[in-house]
Scaffold this motif. Structure first.
Motif, mmCIF file in Angstrom:
data_model
loop_
_atom_site.group_PDB
_atom_site.id
_atom_site.type_symbol
_atom_site.label_atom_id
_atom_site.label_comp_id
_atom_site.label_asym_id
_atom_site.label_seq_id
_atom_site.Cartn_x
_atom_site.Cartn_y
_atom_site.Cartn_z
ATOM 1 N N LEU A 33 47.666 47.523 -10.585
ATOM 2 C CA LEU A 33 46.784 47.120 -9.490
ATOM 3 C C LEU A 33 45.342 47.440 -9.861
ATOM 4 N N ASN A 34 44.434 46.488 -9.617
ATOM 5 C CA ASN A 34 43.029 46.767 -9.873
ATOM 6 C C ASN A 34 42.400 47.484 -8.675
ATOM 7 N N ASP A 35 41.093 47.793 -8.788
ATOM 8 C CA ASP A 35 40.412 48.543 -7.730
ATOM 9 C C ASP A 35 40.520 47.843 -6.375
ATOM 10 N N SER A 36 40.282 46.536 -6.370
ATOM 11 C CA SER A 36 40.283 45.785 -5.109
ATOM 12 C C SER A 36 41.663 45.786 -4.466
ATOM 13 N N GLN A 37 42.697 45.588 -5.278
ATOM 14 C CA GLN A 37 44.059 45.582 -4.749
ATOM 15 C C GLN A 37 44.456 46.964 -4.228
ATOM 16 N N ALA A 38 44.028 48.006 -4.931
ATOM 17 C CA ALA A 38 44.311 49.373 -4.470
ATOM 18 C C ALA A 38 43.623 49.645 -3.134
ATOM 19 N N LYS A 55 43.482 41.462 10.551
ATOM 20 C CA LYS A 55 43.128 40.141 10.069
ATOM 21 C C LYS A 55 42.447 40.285 8.713
ATOM 22 N N VAL A 56 42.300 39.168 8.024
ATOM 23 C CA VAL A 56 41.614 39.189 6.737
ATOM 24 C C VAL A 56 40.199 39.741 6.907
ATOM 25 N N GLY A 57 39.545 39.391 8.028
ATOM 26 C CA GLY A 57 38.199 39.900 8.288
ATOM 27 C C GLY A 57 38.163 41.408 8.442
ATOM 28 N N ASP A 58 39.233 41.994 9.025
ATOM 29 C CA ASP A 58 39.308 43.453 9.165
ATOM 30 C C ASP A 58 39.396 44.116 7.786
ATOM 31 N N ILE A 59 40.225 43.535 6.922
ATOM 32 C CA ILE A 59 40.366 44.079 5.563
ATOM 33 C C ILE A 59 39.051 43.936 4.808
ATOM 34 N N GLN A 60 38.377 42.812 5.008
ATOM 35 C CA GLN A 60 37.083 42.577 4.371
ATOM 36 C C GLN A 60 36.076 43.638 4.803
ATOM 37 N N ALA A 61 36.072 43.955 6.093
ATOM 38 C CA ALA A 61 35.133 44.955 6.618
ATOM 39 C C ALA A 61 35.436 46.339 6.071
ATOM 40 N N SER A 62 36.720 46.693 5.987
ATOM 41 C CA SER A 62 37.104 48.033 5.542
ATOM 42 C C SER A 62 36.878 48.234 4.052
ATOM 43 N N THR A 63 37.180 47.213 3.248
ATOM 44 C CA THR A 63 37.090 47.345 1.794
ATOM 45 C C THR A 63 35.726 46.992 1.232
ATOM 46 N N SER A 89 34.207 40.686 -0.653
ATOM 47 C CA SER A 89 33.886 39.374 -0.115
ATOM 48 C C SER A 89 35.166 38.710 0.386
ATOM 49 N N LYS A 90 35.024 37.711 1.260
ATOM 50 C CA LYS A 90 36.197 37.031 1.810
ATOM 51 C C LYS A 90 37.012 36.390 0.688
ATOM 52 N N ARG A 91 36.342 35.785 -0.253
ATOM 53 C CA ARG A 91 37.036 35.148 -1.375
ATOM 54 C C ARG A 91 37.826 36.183 -2.175
ATOM 55 N N SER A 92 37.214 37.332 -2.412
ATOM 56 C CA SER A 92 37.887 38.390 -3.171
ATOM 57 C C SER A 92 39.099 38.924 -2.416
ATOM 58 N N VAL A 93 38.979 39.060 -1.082
ATOM 59 C CA VAL A 93 40.106 39.533 -0.284
ATOM 60 C C VAL A 93 41.281 38.567 -0.405
ATOM 61 N N TYR A 94 41.020 37.272 -0.239
ATOM 62 C CA TYR A 94 42.100 36.277 -0.323
ATOM 63 C C TYR A 94 42.768 36.298 -1.700
ATOM 64 N N ASN A 95 41.957 36.325 -2.758
ATOM 65 C CA ASN A 95 42.508 36.304 -4.117
ATOM 66 C C ASN A 95 43.355 37.536 -4.399
ATOM 67 N N ASN A 96 42.873 38.697 -3.966
ATOM 68 C CA ASN A 96 43.599 39.936 -4.247
ATOM 69 C C ASN A 96 44.806 40.114 -3.335
ATOM 70 N N LEU A 97 44.754 39.538 -2.128
ATOM 71 C CA LEU A 97 45.921 39.586 -1.251
ATOM 72 C C LEU A 97 47.101 38.841 -1.869
#
Length: 673
Positions: A6-11, A25-33, A36-44
């Protein structure tokens, strides 16, 4: 099963899922981590593949609008993360944590080959990791040094070293099997952990097992050297007669008296804080720092905080307690950290900017938990309570702490102006205040005859719906027989005996409490940055600019569309003149703004791209300048947070700088924002 790295973003995403008890929601994960939204989707997608590989096949991220792990799934995931590790395979952020812990209290000379062997990566990677670790440790006034005789080690104040070790080792152990951390002697750690667990159970302490394991690891390494923390006479006088010291003396007989005292102050926790005072000189420094935090927060966010005298005192008291813990090398943990980062992302981001800009004035290292605590205080003073045209009086019961109670009061009042929050109460004092309230909002289960709504310390959407439902059932709705009818409760009251109404009211509210709200609270639509900026508000200039010209040019599209007046432009320039380049958000990004009353007519954002640089002074140059104008102070915070996340994404920033024309730039903003 193949090795899954797992990379940093996935961790970060997995850590967020493990730390939250509500659907995200994806936006909640984006706010916590802060991804970017694109990075959240790709790593999810990668996280989902990993979950399926380890057996969490029902967790289909692609099909769920909200993401939630059950308690059983969390335990299963934690076990898998550690039990599947036959080799120590870490992402870069985890290697930084490992290197910091490894070098903190070395048992023998540590060479670069030793670190290479520990982390199991190449020499070039280790050199890069050491540089990053050095940078990270500078935030806590610690330094990595090297000598041919001693090898690599960390130097700095002992209290900082112990506090930082606890912080990093707890983060590391979340994903790492302790057996693989060969610089720790597992048998010693395990023995310490079992003893701490016994003491914690006997004292009914609130330590969780992760914190106890981190403390057990620290205890196993601090005995290696000769460094000793010296306690004052006053501290020793207080410690000597405590039950905590008696327990430590009983179970840790092999420890030196210094280490037993050190462990005791950890177990004393907040109880010890009431017994110590900060000296007069430090008092003045902390008071001035509290005032500067508030002043800087208002400038950065363009929000006006209310009741600032009270707020100064609250932050001062918090800083005093933090300094006390720091003196004793106690790593204070905020259990609401992830919820604060997720639910109050905008305020947290602004607070982080403020704290980092004032880091030289802080007397303690600025951990995330420290920022979260200050966020709670600032957030609870963001809005002046609305006019008192309330119909229902509410008592707040929240044992989580005064700052959490204050923020909960603000959120409840903001949700429904017909509520009057009359104050907070301990559970034991509710009966004495019976005549003062109509119902209770509590963060804990209550054994009480009074109607109450159970909520989380940080209000969720479901919590808001419960409160809205109870208000709906209580509100004045219509006239009948020359009498005002107060919703369902008064209608029922017309047909039952008065003595039966309290029980009926409580039963209905209990029904609502068990996830049966009849009112839905919808999130208001918020324009994206790309929608607000639009192609018409983007400019690309070929030549370098001074900052005054940059602000005037960046603001010109908003001025032409009458979104702002000239007064707003003048005020943005004045603020930089007075406070310096506070508008800088990152290496190449700045955001200029002022208060709504300084000439804002409606919401608008513009962006100026200057590849050759906009210069504030010899040290500060940026290439992207945003101007944000919002008639709503709280809305302004949300866009500040969005731009801050963009500023931290160096790839996204570089891609904007490299665009050749406005159309290309606008198309790119739609993908990024």
């Amino acid at each position: 099963m193949g090795k899954f790295v797992l990379n940093d973003s996935q961790a970060k995403i997995i850590s967020t899922l493990l730390d939250n008890d509500k659907p995200l929601k994806v936006g909640d994960i984006q706010a916590s981590t802060q991804l970017s939204k694109r990075s959240v989707y790709n790593n999810l997608k990668v996280v989902n593949e990993y979950f399926q590989e380890i057996g969490l096949s029902d967790f289909s991220i692609g099909k769920q609008k909200k993401l939630l792990l059950s308690p059983e799934e969390k335990e299963f995931l934690k076990d898998k993360l550690k039990s599947n590790q036959t080799d120590l395979v870490l992402c870069p952020e985890q290697r930084v944590n490992l290197i910091a812990c490894y070098l903190m209290f070395p048992e023998k000379r540590i060479s670069i080959e030793s670190i290479e062997k520990m982390c199991r990566v190449s020499r070039n990677t280790i050199i890069s990791d050491i540089k990053q670790t050095k940078k990270e440790l500078e935030n806590y006034q610690l330094a990595i040094v090297y000598s041919p005789k001693m090898g690599y080690r960390i130097e700095g104040k002992l209290i900082n070293k112990r506090e930082v070790f606890l912080f990093f080792i707890e983060r590391l152990l979340k994903f790492t099997n302790i057996h693989l951390l060969t610089f720790l002697k597992f048998n010693d750690v395990n023995e310490n952990f079992n003893k701490l667990k016994i003491i914690s159970d006997e004292l009914d302490n609130s330590y969780n097992e992760e914190s106890l394991l981190a403390l057990a690891a620290l205890l196993s390494v601090i005995r290696r050297g000769n460094e000793r923390y010296e306690f004052s006479i006053k501290e020793l006088y207080f410690i000597q007669d405590t039950i905590e010291l008696a327990k430590v003396d009983k179970y840790f007989t092999e420890f030196s008296i210094h280490d037993r005292f050190y462990l005791t102050v950890h177990l004393l926790g907040t109880r010890s804080a009431a017994e110590f005072e900060i000296d007069g000189e430090k008092n003045v420094e902390l008071l001035k720092l509290a005032e500067r935090i508030i002043e800087k927060f208002e400038v950065v966010t363009n929000n006006t905080l209310f009741d600032k005298d009270t707020l100064v005192n609250e932050i001062y008291l918090h800083l005093s307690l933090s300094l006390h813990y720091h003196k004793l090398s106690i790593q204070a943990v905020n259990p609401l950290l992830e919820e604060i980062k997720t639910n109050y992302a905008s305020i947290y981001s602004a607070t982080k900017i403020v704290c980092e800009s004032l880091k030289d004035d802080f007397l303690v290292p600025i951990f995330e938990s420290e920022i979260a605590n200050i966020t709670l205080h600032l957030g609870s003073h963001l809005r002046e309570p609305s006019e008192k045209s309330f119909r229902k009086k509410v008592m707040i019961v929240c044992p989580s702490g005064q700052s959490t109670s204050n923020l909960l009061q603000v959120e409840v009042a903001k949700l429904a102006p017909q509520i009057e929050v009359i104050g907070t109460s301990a559970v034991s004092d509710i009966v004495d205040k019976e005549q003062e309230f109509d119902f209770i909002i509590s963060t804990v289960e209550l054994e009480t005859p009074f109607p109450f709504i159970k909520v989380n310390p940080i209000l969720t959407k479901e919590d808001k719906e419960k409160i809205a439902t109870v208000l709906f059932l209580s509100q004045s709705r219509f006239q009948a027989d020359d009498k005002q009818i107060n919703g369902l409760f008064d209608i029922i009251g017309r047909y039952v005996e008065p003595r039966e109404m309290p029980a009926i009211t409580k039963e209905i509210i209990d029904f609502v409490n068990h996830s049966n709200p009849i009112i839905k609270v919808e999130h208001e639509y918020r324009y994206s940055l790309a929608e607000l900026i639009g192609q018409q508000n983007i400019q690309i200039v070929p030549d370098s600019l001074d900052w005054r010209t940059g602000i005037m040019m960046a603001a010109s599209p908003l001025k032409e569309s009458k979104t702002i007046d000239q007064e707003y432009v003048d005020e943005m320039i004045r603020l930089v003149d007075v406070y310096g380049p506070y508008v800088l958000l990152g290496e190449n990004v700045a955001l200029a703004h002022a208060k709504p009353e300084n000439g804002v007519n409606r919401l608008g954002i513009s962006m100026l791209v200057c590849p050759k640089g906009i210069y504030f002074d010899e040290e500060n140059e940026i290439k992207i300048l945003f101007v944000v104008a919002s008639p709503n102070e709280y809305e302004h915070l949300n866009y500040l947070n969005d731009i801050l996340k963009f500023a931290k994404d160096s790839a996204a920033v570089d891609s904007i700088i490299q665009t050749k024309n406005v159309i290309e730039c606008y198309e790119l903003t739609k993908r990024i924002f």
